[in-house]
Design a protein around this motif. Structure first.
Motif, PDB file in Angstrom:
ATOM      1  N   PHE A  42       0.855  -1.226  -0.109  1.00 16.24           N
ATOM      2  CA  PHE A  42      -0.047  -0.033   0.080  1.00 16.24           C
ATOM      3  C   PHE A  42       0.860   1.409  -0.046  1.00 16.24           C
ATOM      4  O   PHE A  42       0.331   2.407  -0.218  1.00 16.24           O
ATOM      5  CB  PHE A  42      -0.976   0.008   1.317  1.00 16.24           C
ATOM      6  N   GLY A  43       2.132   1.121   0.345  1.00 17.18           N
ATOM      7  CA  GLY A  43       3.041   2.394   0.273  1.00 17.18           C
ATOM      8  C   GLY A  43       3.763   2.429  -1.289  1.00 17.18           C
ATOM      9  O   GLY A  43       4.552   3.389  -1.567  1.00 17.18           O
ATOM     10  N   TRP A  44       3.494   1.840  -2.036  1.00 13.98           N
ATOM     11  CA  TRP A  44       3.694   1.715  -3.644  1.00 13.98           C
ATOM     12  C   TRP A  44       2.265   2.525  -4.600  1.00 13.98           C
ATOM     13  O   TRP A  44       1.621   1.639  -4.511  1.00 13.98           O
ATOM     14  CB  TRP A  44       4.269   0.476  -4.225  1.00 13.98           C
ATOM     15  N   ARG A  45       2.590   3.612  -4.733  1.00 11.82           N
ATOM     16  CA  ARG A  45       1.221   4.679  -5.244  1.00 11.82           C
ATOM     17  C   ARG A  45       1.486   5.034  -6.861  1.00 11.82           C
ATOM     18  O   ARG A  45       2.612   5.479  -6.817  1.00 11.82           O
ATOM     19  CB  ARG A  45       0.932   5.490  -4.408  1.00 11.82           C
ATOM     20  N   ILE A  46       0.677   4.828  -7.422  1.00 10.43           N
ATOM     21  CA  ILE A  46       0.646   5.430  -8.901  1.00 10.43           C
ATOM     22  C   ILE A  46      -0.239   6.628  -8.858  1.00 10.43           C
ATOM     23  O   ILE A  46      -1.312   6.497  -8.528  1.00 10.43           O
ATOM     24  CB  ILE A  46       0.022   4.356 -10.052  1.00 10.43           C
ATOM     25  N   PRO A  47       0.095   7.512  -9.494  1.00 11.05           N
ATOM     26  CA  PRO A  47      -0.719   8.909  -9.386  1.00 11.05           C
ATOM     27  C   PRO A  47      -1.686   8.571 -10.673  1.00 11.05           C
ATOM     28  O   PRO A  47      -1.883   8.300 -11.753  1.00 11.05           O
ATOM     29  CB  PRO A  47       0.370   9.894  -9.707  1.00 11.05           C
ATOM     30  N   LEU A  48      -3.076   9.350 -10.147  1.00 10.67           N
ATOM     31  CA  LEU A  48      -3.877   9.873 -10.965  1.00 10.67           C
ATOM     32  C   LEU A  48      -3.700  11.124 -11.328  1.00 10.67           C
ATOM     33  O   LEU A  48      -3.280  11.844 -10.501  1.00 10.67           O
ATOM     34  CB  LEU A  48      -5.336   9.218 -10.693  1.00 10.67           C
ATOM     35  N   VAL A  49      -3.836  11.409 -12.542  1.00 13.54           N
ATOM     36  CA  VAL A  49      -3.611  12.865 -13.174  1.00 13.54           C
ATOM     37  C   VAL A  49      -4.875  13.272 -13.866  1.00 13.54           C
ATOM     38  O   VAL A  49      -5.593  12.773 -14.375  1.00 13.54           O
ATOM     39  CB  VAL A  49      -2.257  13.036 -13.729  1.00 13.54           C
ATOM     40  N   ASN A  50      -4.942  14.815 -14.231  1.00 16.62           N
ATOM     41  CA  ASN A  50      -5.941  15.003 -15.129  1.00 16.62           C
ATOM     42  C   ASN A  50      -5.402  14.801 -16.440  1.00 16.62           C
ATOM     43  O   ASN A  50      -4.060  14.854 -16.572  1.00 16.62           O
ATOM     44  CB  ASN A  50      -6.005  16.747 -14.839  1.00 16.62           C
ATOM     45  N   LYS A  51      -6.426  14.448 -17.391  1.00 16.91           N
ATOM     46  CA  LYS A  51      -6.062  14.094 -18.912  1.00 16.91           C
ATOM     47  C   LYS A  51      -5.368  15.235 -19.505  1.00 16.91           C
ATOM     48  O   LYS A  51      -4.436  14.917 -20.264  1.00 16.91           O
ATOM     49  CB  LYS A  51      -7.502  13.709 -19.361  1.00 16.91           C
ATOM     50  N   ASN A  52      -5.634  16.491 -19.099  1.00 17.69           N
ATOM     51  CA  ASN A  52      -4.968  17.784 -19.884  1.00 17.69           C
ATOM     52  C   ASN A  52      -3.518  17.778 -19.354  1.00 17.69           C
ATOM     53  O   ASN A  52      -2.893  18.544 -19.731  1.00 17.69           O
ATOM     54  CB  ASN A  52      -5.543  18.662 -19.916  1.00 17.69           C
ATOM     55  N   ASN A  53      -3.193  17.031 -18.342  1.00 16.49           N
ATOM     56  CA  ASN A  53      -1.941  16.883 -17.615  1.00 16.49           C
ATOM     57  C   ASN A  53      -1.127  15.846 -17.590  1.00 16.49           C
ATOM     58  O   ASN A  53      -0.437  15.572 -16.572  1.00 16.49           O
ATOM     59  CB  ASN A  53      -2.150  17.650 -16.182  1.00 16.49           C
ATOM     60  N   SER A  54      -1.229  15.033 -18.392  1.00 15.65           N
ATOM     61  CA  SER A  54      -0.749  13.753 -18.583  1.00 15.65           C
ATOM     62  C   SER A  54       0.783  13.480 -18.549  1.00 15.65           C
ATOM     63  O   SER A  54       1.347  12.567 -18.235  1.00 15.65           O
ATOM     64  CB  SER A  54      -1.158  12.641 -19.770  1.00 15.65           C
ATOM     65  N   ASP A  55       1.450  14.576 -18.862  1.00 11.27           N
ATOM     66  CA  ASP A  55       2.771  14.562 -19.008  1.00 11.27           C
ATOM     67  C   ASP A  55       3.509  15.422 -17.692  1.00 11.27           C
ATOM     68  O   ASP A  55       4.597  15.889 -17.620  1.00 11.27           O
ATOM     69  CB  ASP A  55       3.363  15.089 -20.258  1.00 11.27           C
ATOM     70  N   LEU A  56       2.706  15.230 -16.604  1.00  7.44           N
ATOM     71  CA  LEU A  56       3.166  16.085 -15.261  1.00  7.44           C
ATOM     72  C   LEU A  56       4.480  15.699 -14.819  1.00  7.44           C
ATOM     73  O   LEU A  56       5.277  16.490 -14.427  1.00  7.44           O
ATOM     74  CB  LEU A  56       1.841  15.842 -14.328  1.00  7.44           C
TER      75      LEU A  56
END
Length: 284
Positions: free
Chosen positions: A102-116
Motif C-alpha cells: 500500500f506504500g507503492w502508489r501510482i498517481p492519477l492525473v488530469n487528462k490535460n496534464n498527462s505529462d506532469l
C-alpha cells in the motif's frame, strides 16, 4: 459396510477434535480473501491447537473492532495498518502482511496534464506539486511530513472530481487500487500516469488483545514458518503477482518519501519482508 463400532469410534474422534479446537474470530462477514487465507495458513502450523477461523458476521467500524478486541467483546483478531495509536491499544504481530504494497502508489492525473511527471522531476520540482488526499487519511500526515503541499477533500468521491477540476495536481493510489478506481471514474477527465511511482514505507499487521499472548505467538510463529517454506510468498503472488510484475516491467521513476509514523518495532531492516519495485530508473 463399516461396522457400528468403527463408525462410533470415528464420531468420537471427530467430536474430540472439535472439543479441542481453538476458535479465532476475525471481524466482518464470512469470506475468502488474502488476509483470511494468510491467517488460516499461519494458524495451520500450530497443528496441536486445531485452530478454526470464524467470522463475527456483524459490521463494525474499524475503531469499534479495535475496542471490541481490547474489551474481549467477541472478536479476537484484525488486520489493519500499522500506527502508533493502534499499537497502544492492541498487540501487533510485527510482520508486514502485504509486504508494504500500500506504500507503492501510482498517481492519477488530469487528462490535460498527462505529462506532469515528464521530463524527470528533481526532488525540488517534485515538491512544488500539489497532492490530493482525504483530510482524515493517515497518508495525509505522511505526505505533509515530507514537506508536500496537500489539498484536502472531505469525501472520497469528491477527490476524483477535484482532480478533474484541476484543484490539485495528482492523486496517488496504491498499485492494487489504481486501475479499479480509474475504471470506476472513466467519465471524468482523469487518467493513470505512466511515468512515476511514489513510495513510502507502510505496514499492515495482525492485531490481538494485549493479554492474548498465545494467539500472538502462534500467529507470529506461523507467519515466520510460512516465510521460510515459501508458502507466504506463493500466497502473496497468487493474489498480487500480476500487478506487481506489471508495475516492475513499466520501469517507472520512483520518488521515495519517509514515513515517521510507523511503530518503532516495524521490521524495516528485514528486506525479505518487503516488496521492492525499484528498477534501474532514476530515483529520488
Amino acid at each position: 459396510m463399516q461396522s457400528p463400532r468403527f463408525i462410533f469410534s470415528f464420531i468420537l474422534l471427530f467430536l474430540s477434535l472439535q472439543a479441542y479446537a481453538k476458535t479465532v474470530v476475525i471481524q466482518g462477514s464470512e469470506r475468502s480473501d488474502y488476509v483470511v487465507d494468510t491467517l488460516k495458513q499461519a494458524l495451520s502450523y500450530s497443528v496441536n491447537k486445531n485452530y478454526q477461523v470464524k467470522f463475527y458476521n456483524q459490521f463494525l467500524p474499524k475503531i469499534r473492532v479495535f475496542q471490541n478486541i481490547a474489551n474481549n467483546g467477541g472478536i479476537n483478531i484484525i488486520a489493519a495498518g500499522a500506527t502508533i495509536d493502534r499499537e497502544k491499544m492492541l498487540q501487533p504481530i510485527y510482520f508486514p502482511l502485504v509486504k508494504g504494497v500500500f506504500g507503492w502508489r501510482i498517481p492519477l492525473v488530469n487528462k490535460n496534464n498527462s505529462d506532469l511527471f515528464l521530463p524527470r522531476l528533481s526532488a525540488e520540482e517534485f515538491k512544488t506539486l500539489t497532492v490530493g488526499q482525504l483530510h482524515s487519511w493517515s497518508d495525509t500526515k505522511v505526505l505533509e511530513s515530507n514537506d508536500l503541499h496537500v489539498e484536502k477533500g472531505s469525501s472520497y468521491q469528491g477527490l476524483f472530481q477535484m482532480l478533474a477540476a484541476n484543484r490539485f495536481d495528482y492523486f496517488p493510489r496504491s498499485i492494487i487500487e489504481v486501475q479499479k478506481e480509474f475504471n470506476e471514474q472513466k467519465n471524468l477527465s482523469i487518467t493513470i500516469d505512466t511515468n512515476s511511482l511514489l513510495h513510502y514505507p507502510t505496514a499492515y499487521f495482525f492485531y490481538v488483545n494485549k493479554m492474548n499472548k498465545t494467539l500472538a505467538d502462534d500467529v507470529a510463529y506461523g507467519l515466520e514458518q510460512s516465510l521460510k517454506d515459501g508458502s507466504f510468498e506463493r500466497l502473496f503472488m497468487q493474489y498480487y503477482g500480476d500487478i506487481v510484475n506489471k508495475t516492475i516491467n513499466e520501469n517507472r521513476i520512483v520518488y521515495h518519501l519517509k514515513n515517521p509514523f510507523l511503530p518503532k518495532k516495524t521490521p524495516l531492516n528485514r528486506k525479505e519482508l518487503w516488496l521492492n519495485l525499484t528498477t534501474n530508473e532514476e530515483v529520488y
